[in-house]
Motif scaffolding. Structure first.
Motif, short mmCIF file in Angstrom:
data_model
loop_
_atom_site.label_atom_id
_atom_site.label_comp_id
_atom_site.label_asym_id
_atom_site.label_seq_id
_atom_site.Cartn_x
_atom_site.Cartn_y
_atom_site.Cartn_z
N ILE A 279 -49.46 28.36 19.83
CA ILE A 279 -48.38 28.91 20.64
C ILE A 279 -48.69 30.28 21.22
N GLY A 280 -49.70 30.99 20.70
CA GLY A 280 -50.03 32.31 21.20
C GLY A 280 -49.26 33.41 20.49
N VAL A 281 -49.95 34.51 20.19
CA VAL A 281 -49.34 35.59 19.42
C VAL A 281 -48.16 36.21 20.16
N ARG A 282 -48.25 36.28 21.48
CA ARG A 282 -47.13 36.84 22.25
C ARG A 282 -45.86 36.01 22.13
N SER A 283 -46.02 34.77 21.76
CA SER A 283 -44.86 33.89 21.61
C SER A 283 -44.24 33.95 20.22
N TYR A 284 -44.87 34.69 19.29
CA TYR A 284 -44.34 34.76 17.93
C TYR A 284 -42.88 35.19 17.88
N PRO A 285 -42.48 36.25 18.60
CA PRO A 285 -41.07 36.65 18.50
C PRO A 285 -40.10 35.54 18.88
N SER A 286 -40.37 34.85 19.99
CA SER A 286 -39.45 33.77 20.41
C SER A 286 -39.57 32.57 19.49
N TYR A 287 -40.76 32.32 18.97
CA TYR A 287 -41.00 31.20 18.06
C TYR A 287 -40.19 31.37 16.76
N LEU A 330 -55.64 33.16 17.36
CA LEU A 330 -55.43 33.42 15.94
C LEU A 330 -55.23 34.91 15.68
N THR A 331 -54.53 35.21 14.60
CA THR A 331 -54.40 36.58 14.12
C THR A 331 -54.20 36.54 12.61
N GLY A 332 -53.96 37.68 12.01
CA GLY A 332 -53.82 37.74 10.57
C GLY A 332 -52.41 37.43 10.10
N VAL A 333 -52.31 37.17 8.79
CA VAL A 333 -51.01 36.82 8.22
C VAL A 333 -50.03 37.98 8.32
N GLY A 334 -50.54 39.21 8.39
CA GLY A 334 -49.65 40.35 8.53
C GLY A 334 -48.82 40.29 9.80
N ARG A 335 -49.47 39.87 10.90
CA ARG A 335 -48.74 39.76 12.17
C ARG A 335 -47.67 38.68 12.09
N VAL A 338 -44.70 39.99 9.91
CA VAL A 338 -43.93 40.99 10.68
C VAL A 338 -43.05 40.30 11.72
N ALA A 339 -43.63 39.35 12.46
CA ALA A 339 -42.87 38.66 13.48
C ALA A 339 -41.68 37.90 12.87
N GLY A 344 -35.15 38.54 11.49
CA GLY A 344 -34.11 38.47 10.47
C GLY A 344 -34.43 37.57 9.31
N LEU A 345 -35.60 36.89 9.37
CA LEU A 345 -36.02 36.08 8.22
C LEU A 345 -36.57 36.98 7.13
N GLU A 346 -36.33 36.62 5.88
CA GLU A 346 -36.82 37.39 4.75
C GLU A 346 -38.01 36.66 4.14
#
Length: 429
Positions: A279-287, A330-335, A338-339, A344-346
């Motif tokens: 999906i791409g890292v830039r899509s993480y917030p909407s995902y 791909l990116t790391g689990v930290g990203r 954070v996303a 609002g997910l815990e």
């Protein structure tokens, strides 16, 4: 210019000029030249000028892949379905040096300037990124669908032969070193169900459902009502037929479509197994915002995806991008955590399963080797070679911690922060 630099080199001599420590394999070229130790466990044989042009115009993994997939470069001493041993040898012992400008000119002149014109790539190759840009921005619905179809809409029978009975194309979880691939895939789905704390009558959304393995497992073994969605038409059709064959239609559904088009909400759980890579890292917030919006308070999310050992964002290499996963990122689990948190997910639990993926890939390569002739009835030899290269190479990357596989388990807290969470993990018992 010295006499040595002015001397015309044959192909083997040109290759040797680029090596720091010599060749760990035998090399034979169509001009009759040879290099490397006699009796080496591996022989690379360059058969023709087109193969040479592939290597010269795309030095590195892309040029090698083009020559190998097209049959212009043969590798003797391995089975094309599992070139793992060859890749270990090459990656651990092959060291290139940077030649001087004069040496580089000599090499190119010796091999022929005409070979700097790129030949037509093999038919198995996808368009380069710059040409895919004409299809729109990365990760719009149309371009995502085309990327997924390039990889997954190959042949369901081919995938049956490679993946095995579970028809599962994601990392398995091995309960022991002696466990079979099928046992490990069962454990993977069951572990996810346990992490999500699924119970009869609950509702699960599985995004990127593939051939419906999670959909069927949750419905059959946990009595959950499941909607799965995939961009691959072939996957959806296969999954729907298998759901019907197992008599699970009253609980399970596999849809062909984009997960972003799912209208239902109020799910007890959302699983995403192997989708985030696409999906791409830039899509993480909407995902993750989409996932959060689909969960009821107290609902859980399990995100299963390949990651990097650092939090830099990287696109896949040229070979993977052109032949395997177009537009992969791909990116790391930290990203990822954070996303998820920022929607609002815990985040409650994170687990790295990279060794399990190395074992899974070894199992898939074994299946490809054992079913090679049957696989060639479904796909081109070039396509089968691609799968062998990328699965064996990925196995090595997981073993070397160049890539990882993470589970991220999160919850949508209810009013006042109630997460309906046990004091200690229950999925390990």
């Amino acid at each position: 210019m010295t006499t040595d630099v002015a001397t015309k080199l044959n192909i083997a001599q040109a290759l040797e000029r680029l090596m720091k420590d010599g060749l760990p394999f035998r090399f034979e070229a169509f001009d009759g030249s040879t290099a490397g130790p006699e009796g080496a466990p591996l022989t690379l044989r360059l058969k023709n000028e087109r193969g040479l042009a592939y290597l010269m115009t795309a030095p590195g993994d892309l040029g090698f892949a083009r020559a190998y997939v097209s049959g212009d470069l043969e590798v003797e001493g391995i089975h094309p379905g599992d070139p793992y041993d060859a890749m270990v040898l090459i990656m651990s012992q092959l060291r290139f040096k940077v030649p001087s400008a004069a040496e580089m000119l000599q090499i190119v002149r010796s091999l022929g300037f005409g070979n700097l014109k790129p030949p037509t790539p093999p038919v198995e190759e996808h368009l380069p990124r710059w040409r895919r840009a004409f299809e729109g921005l990365r990760h719009n619905k149309k371009r995502d669908a085309e990327a997924i179809q390039h990889h997954y809409d190959v042949s369901n029978r081919f995938y049956e032969l490679v993946l095995g009975e579970s028809m599962t194309y994601t990392c398995a979880v091995y309960p022991s070193l002696e466990a079979s691939l099928e046992e490990a895939q069962f454990e993977k789905y069951d572990l996810i169900c346990r992490k999500l704390d699924l119970k009869p009558g609950q509702r699960l959304l599985d995004i990127g459902c593939g051939w419906g393995g999670m959909v069927r497992h949750a419905a059959k073994h946990y009595g959950v009502k499941v909607i799965g969605v995939t961009l691959s038409r072939e996957q959806a059709a296969w999954a729907a037929e298998e759901i019907k064959r197992q008599g699970l239609e009253h609980l399970a559904e596999a849809r062909h479509g984009d997960y972003r088009d799912v209208l239902e909400t109020g799910f007890d759980a959302v699983s995403s197994i192997g989708l985030t890579e696409h999906i791409g890292v830039r899509s993480y917030p909407s995902y993750f915002a989409f996932i959060e919006s689909k969960l009821k308070p107290g609902g859980r999310m399990l995100n299963h995806c390949i990651t990097r050992p650092n939090n830099k964002t990287t696109t896949t290499g040229a070979f993977i991008d052109r032949y395997v996963f177009p537009d992969g990122e791909l990116t790391g689990v930290g990203r990822i955590t954070v996303a998820a948190q920022e929607t609002g997910l815990e985040v409650r639990h994170v687990e790295n399963l990279r060794e399990h993926y190395a074992m899974t890939l070894a199992g898939w390569c074994r299946n490809l080797v054992e079913n090679w002739d049957a696989c060639l009835e479904e796909v081109t030899e070039g396509r089968a070679k691609v799968w062998g290269i990328y699965m064996a190479g990925s196995r090595l990357a997981f073993e070397r911690n160049e890539i990882e596989l993470h589970h991220v388990l999160a919850v949508k807290p209810g009013a006042g922060g109630d997460a309906a969470w046990p004091l200690r993990p229950t999925w390990l018992s």
